[in-house]
Design an enzyme around this catalytic site. Structure first.
Site, PDB file in Angstrom:
ATOM      1  N   TYR A   1      53.224  24.729  56.922  1.00 54.98           N
ATOM      2  CA  TYR A   1      52.488  25.942  56.553  1.00 54.98           C
ATOM      3  C   TYR A   1      52.346  26.035  55.033  1.00 54.98           C
ATOM      4  CZ  TYR A   1      51.407  30.899  55.949  1.00 54.98           C
ATOM      5  OH  TYR A   1      50.824  32.082  55.574  1.00 54.98           O
TER       6      TYR A   1
ATOM      7  N   THR B   1      51.953  41.798  59.840  1.00 53.68           N
ATOM      8  CA  THR B   1      51.151  41.232  60.924  1.00 53.68           C
ATOM      9  C   THR B   1      52.090  40.755  62.039  1.00 53.68           C
ATOM     10  OG1 THR B   1      51.201  38.961  60.103  1.00 53.68           O
ATOM     11  CG2 THR B   1      49.526  40.422  59.168  1.00 53.68           C
TER      12      THR B   1
ATOM     13  N   LYS C   1      48.834  26.077  52.727  1.00 56.62           N
ATOM     14  CA  LYS C   1      48.456  27.185  51.859  1.00 56.62           C
ATOM     15  C   LYS C   1      48.402  26.779  50.390  1.00 56.62           C
ATOM     16  CE  LYS C   1      47.490  30.459  54.691  1.00 56.62           C
ATOM     17  NZ  LYS C   1      46.126  31.018  54.699  1.00 56.62           N
TER      18      LYS C   1
END
Length: 221
Positions: free
Chosen positions: A72, A109, A76
């Site tokens: 991840y 989120t 990014k």
């Protein structure tokens, strides 16, 4: 952050393909229209996780070893490096684009609940320490600022202004040193072009109709 290595239908490691390579290809496909737009902007969403990211050119697709958070972070960081490199290449080639990167800080989120899971360390932190995560709408503000504000500058990077850029209102974010490595950024661009089969230099508009020309044998992203 799937717990096991997965791939996109095109064969890319899922996080690298979804978070970065697809956006790289899409931007190339849209370049002819962007160049004919009025003050066009491309806003790329990075993450605060990019601070501890690294680009592993020997294993971009995590085929030799897969660690969810590491993959991840790499994806990014790639997004951030792409945003900066796009601005440099636009300036050099006269594309007249404004390329801006943003990150949302830490937002409330369902990413941590749905990816590592509610019972993982990250998921438990999200559940128990929910008050440390800002509302989703607040996290969207840096991206909205970059997309709409006349004060957003080309080649900029924006994130929240409080608690180490984890929450607050849009301000200049501090790019991690590895995102400013010009040699690595250029290599990442070329690797991304080879992987996706798209070449920004070959995308053009012909006869008032958008024709996307790629030197790749197939457009896989």
């Amino acid at each position: 952050m799937p717990p096991r290595r997965e791939t996109t239908p095109d064969g890319f490691e899922l996080q690298m393909g979804t978070n970065y390579l697809g956006h790289f290809a899409l931007t190339a496909y849209l370049l002819p229209l962007l160049r004919h737009g009025r003050d066009p902007r491309v806003v790329t969403l990075s993450s605060i996780a990019a601070r501890s990211g690294a680009i592993d050119f020997d294993d971009l697709q995590s085929e030799r070893g897969y660690r969810p958070m590491q993959a991840y972070r790499q994806s990014k960081l790639a997004c951030l490096m792409f945003a900066f490199e796009l601005q440099r290449r636009s300036d050099a080639a006269g594309w007249c684009l404004t390329s801006i990167a943003t990150h949302p800080g830490i937002s409330r989120t369902d990413l941590l609940h749905n990816a590592p899971g509610r019972l993982s360390v990250q998921g438990l932190a999200r559940s128990v320490l929910w008050f440390l995560f800002q509302p989703v709408a607040q996290g969207a503000l840096p991206t909205l600022f970059a997309a709409t504000s006349p004060d957003a500058r080309k080649g900029g990077y924006y994130g929240p202004d409080r608690l180490g850029e984890t929450r607050g209102y849009p301000t200049d974010a501090k790019p991690p040193p590895q995102s400013l490595d010009l040699k690595a950024a250029s290599r990442l661009w070329e690797e991304s072009s080879l992987l996706t089969g798209v070449d920004f230099r070959q995308c053009k508009v012909l006869s008032n109709t958008t024709h996307l020309i790629s030197t790749g044998a197939d457009n896989r992203a």
